[in-house]
Motif scaffolding. Structure first.
Motif, PDB file in Angstrom:
ATOM      1  N   MET A  45       0.770  -1.307  -0.081  1.00  0.00           N
ATOM      2  CA  MET A  45      -0.020   0.304  -0.056  1.00  0.00           C
ATOM      3  C   MET A  45       0.637   1.193  -0.012  1.00  0.00           C
ATOM      4  O   MET A  45       0.466   2.208  -0.794  1.00  0.00           O
ATOM      5  CB  MET A  45      -1.076  -0.046   1.285  1.00  0.00           C
ATOM      6  CG  MET A  45      -2.088  -1.047   1.132  1.00  0.00           C
ATOM      7  SD  MET A  45      -2.918  -1.106   2.691  1.00  0.00           S
ATOM      8  CE  MET A  45      -4.005   0.474   2.375  1.00  0.00           C
ATOM      9  N   GLY A  46       1.827   1.212   0.861  1.00  0.00           N
ATOM     10  CA  GLY A  46       2.851   2.267   0.921  1.00  0.00           C
ATOM     11  C   GLY A  46       3.961   2.795   0.007  1.00  0.00           C
ATOM     12  O   GLY A  46       4.477   3.858  -0.327  1.00  0.00           O
ATOM     13  N   ASP A  47       3.813   1.631  -1.077  1.00  0.00           N
ATOM     14  CA  ASP A  47       4.797   1.967  -2.169  1.00  0.00           C
ATOM     15  C   ASP A  47       4.159   2.662  -3.243  1.00  0.00           C
ATOM     16  O   ASP A  47       3.860   2.226  -4.439  1.00  0.00           O
ATOM     17  CB  ASP A  47       5.280   0.495  -2.749  1.00  0.00           C
ATOM     18  CG  ASP A  47       6.213   0.329  -3.831  1.00  0.00           C
ATOM     19  OD1 ASP A  47       6.784   1.486  -4.206  1.00  0.00           O
ATOM     20  OD2 ASP A  47       6.619  -0.748  -4.259  1.00  0.00           O
ATOM     21  N   VAL A  89       0.303  13.153   3.523  1.00  0.00           N
ATOM     22  CA  VAL A  89       1.028  12.656   4.543  1.00  0.00           C
ATOM     23  C   VAL A  89       1.131  10.960   4.191  1.00  0.00           C
ATOM     24  O   VAL A  89       0.023  10.688   3.967  1.00  0.00           O
ATOM     25  CB  VAL A  89       0.413  12.699   5.762  1.00  0.00           C
ATOM     26  CG1 VAL A  89       0.947  11.857   7.064  1.00  0.00           C
ATOM     27  CG2 VAL A  89       0.360  14.368   6.182  1.00  0.00           C
ATOM     28  N   LEU A  90       2.330  10.646   4.465  1.00  0.00           N
ATOM     29  CA  LEU A  90       2.597   9.027   4.379  1.00  0.00           C
ATOM     30  C   LEU A  90       3.360   8.556   5.297  1.00  0.00           C
ATOM     31  O   LEU A  90       4.550   9.065   5.539  1.00  0.00           O
ATOM     32  CB  LEU A  90       3.175   9.091   3.043  1.00  0.00           C
ATOM     33  CG  LEU A  90       3.685   7.371   2.714  1.00  0.00           C
ATOM     34  CD1 LEU A  90       2.398   6.415   2.502  1.00  0.00           C
ATOM     35  CD2 LEU A  90       4.492   7.107   1.389  1.00  0.00           C
ATOM     36  N   TRP A  94      -0.971   4.887   7.192  1.00  0.00           N
ATOM     37  CA  TRP A  94      -1.504   6.028   6.995  1.00  0.00           C
ATOM     38  C   TRP A  94      -1.187   6.650   5.618  1.00  0.00           C
ATOM     39  O   TRP A  94       0.105   6.853   5.604  1.00  0.00           O
ATOM     40  CB  TRP A  94      -1.792   6.968   7.833  1.00  0.00           C
ATOM     41  CG  TRP A  94      -2.448   8.322   7.874  1.00  0.00           C
ATOM     42  CD1 TRP A  94      -1.931   9.440   7.553  1.00  0.00           C
ATOM     43  CD2 TRP A  94      -4.010   8.205   7.770  1.00  0.00           C
ATOM     44  NE1 TRP A  94      -2.952  10.296   7.340  1.00  0.00           N
ATOM     45  CE2 TRP A  94      -4.335   9.746   7.598  1.00  0.00           C
ATOM     46  CE3 TRP A  94      -4.805   7.267   8.157  1.00  0.00           C
ATOM     47  CZ2 TRP A  94      -5.317   9.933   7.545  1.00  0.00           C
ATOM     48  CZ3 TRP A  94      -6.127   7.823   8.031  1.00  0.00           C
ATOM     49  CH2 TRP A  94      -6.560   9.231   7.891  1.00  0.00           C
ATOM     50  N   CYS A  95      -2.085   6.917   4.719  1.00  0.00           N
ATOM     51  CA  CYS A  95      -1.675   7.875   3.626  1.00  0.00           C
ATOM     52  C   CYS A  95      -2.916   8.538   3.387  1.00  0.00           C
ATOM     53  O   CYS A  95      -4.078   8.075   3.196  1.00  0.00           O
ATOM     54  CB  CYS A  95      -1.613   6.771   2.404  1.00  0.00           C
ATOM     55  SG  CYS A  95      -1.149   7.965   0.880  1.00  0.00           S
ATOM     56  N   GLY A 105      -7.157   8.432  -0.001  1.00  0.00           N
ATOM     57  CA  GLY A 105      -7.006   7.967   1.484  1.00  0.00           C
ATOM     58  C   GLY A 105      -6.676   6.320   1.522  1.00  0.00           C
ATOM     59  O   GLY A 105      -7.417   5.626   0.911  1.00  0.00           O
ATOM     60  N   MET A 106      -5.696   5.885   2.436  1.00  0.00           N
ATOM     61  CA  MET A 106      -5.650   4.596   2.749  1.00  0.00           C
ATOM     62  C   MET A 106      -5.011   4.420   4.179  1.00  0.00           C
ATOM     63  O   MET A 106      -4.494   5.228   4.641  1.00  0.00           O
ATOM     64  CB  MET A 106      -4.240   3.952   1.686  1.00  0.00           C
ATOM     65  CG  MET A 106      -4.515   4.285   0.146  1.00  0.00           C
ATOM     66  SD  MET A 106      -3.203   3.549  -0.570  1.00  0.00           S
ATOM     67  CE  MET A 106      -1.652   4.287  -0.192  1.00  0.00           C
ATOM     68  N   ALA A 107      -5.478   3.675   4.791  1.00  0.00           N
ATOM     69  CA  ALA A 107      -5.024   2.986   6.229  1.00  0.00           C
ATOM     70  C   ALA A 107      -5.109   1.495   6.061  1.00  0.00           C
ATOM     71  O   ALA A 107      -5.598   0.784   5.570  1.00  0.00           O
ATOM     72  CB  ALA A 107      -6.114   3.705   7.136  1.00  0.00           C
ATOM     73  N   ALA A 108      -4.129   1.299   7.197  1.00  0.00           N
ATOM     74  CA  ALA A 108      -4.044  -0.029   7.538  1.00  0.00           C
ATOM     75  C   ALA A 108      -3.730  -0.126   9.087  1.00  0.00           C
ATOM     76  O   ALA A 108      -3.093   0.461   9.745  1.00  0.00           O
ATOM     77  CB  ALA A 108      -2.820  -0.926   6.784  1.00  0.00           C
ATOM     78  N   ALA A 109      -4.425  -1.228   9.756  1.00  0.00           N
ATOM     79  CA  ALA A 109      -4.014  -1.397  11.108  1.00  0.00           C
ATOM     80  C   ALA A 109      -4.093  -3.099  11.427  1.00  0.00           C
ATOM     81  O   ALA A 109      -4.852  -3.836  10.703  1.00  0.00           O
ATOM     82  CB  ALA A 109      -5.431  -1.067  11.907  1.00  0.00           C
TER      83      ALA A 109
END
Length: 154
Positions: A45-47, A89-90, A94-95, A105-109
């Motif tokens: 996701m963060g790439d 913000v990345l 969180w993005c 918007g993207m999030a992971a937990a």
């Protein structure tokens, strides 16, 4: 009760994304639990310059222009031609990226040791207003979620 007596309430990044999306009229949040550990999921996701374009149906490429801590500036090109200059913000889990006309918007937990809850939102924004144009966003977010799930499967 004073502020010092109030319990500390911690919300994870997925819940934070839901809150932000709730403030945007027309926003939809696609959410799933994926059978993979958080580091594996977030590495995809963060790439932004690599894997992001493989699961986001509309993205052809993203080029990170600048970073300063967790602040990021990026240039994205759609598969359909238009470009967007994003600021946001990345950080792990969180993005949040916004351009003049787009929001991503993207999030992971971590859900437990081998599962991760993920959420996606975004779409075409109405400049000067807290609103997204909902046309096609739900379908695209669900497609992105399906592709993401395929990329992180063990």
């Amino acid at each position: 009760m004073t502020a010092d007596d109030a319990p500390d309430i911690v919300i994870d990044d997925v819940r934070r994304l839901r809150v932000l999306a709730a403030a945007l009229r027309g926003a939809h949040v696609a959410e799933r639990v994926l059978p993979a550990e958080f580091p594996r999921v977030w590495s995809v996701m963060g790439d932004l310059e690599g894997a992001f374009g493989r699961f986001q149906p509309d993205m052809r490429s993203v080029r990170v222009l600048r970073t300063d801590g967790d602040r990021i500036e990026a240039l994205a090109r759609s598969r359909y031609g238009p470009r967007a200059h994003f600021h946001g913000v990345l950080r792990p889990g969180w993005c949040w990226l916004q351009s003049r006309f787009l929001v991503i918007g993207m999030a992971a937990a971590a859900e437990d040791h081998d599962r991760t809850r993920v959420a996606l939102t975004g779409g075409v924004r109405v400049p000067g207003r807290a609103a997204l144009v909902p046309f096609g966003a739900r379908r695209e977010l669900e497609e992105a979620m399906t592709r993401l799930g395929g990329l992180v499967r063990p």
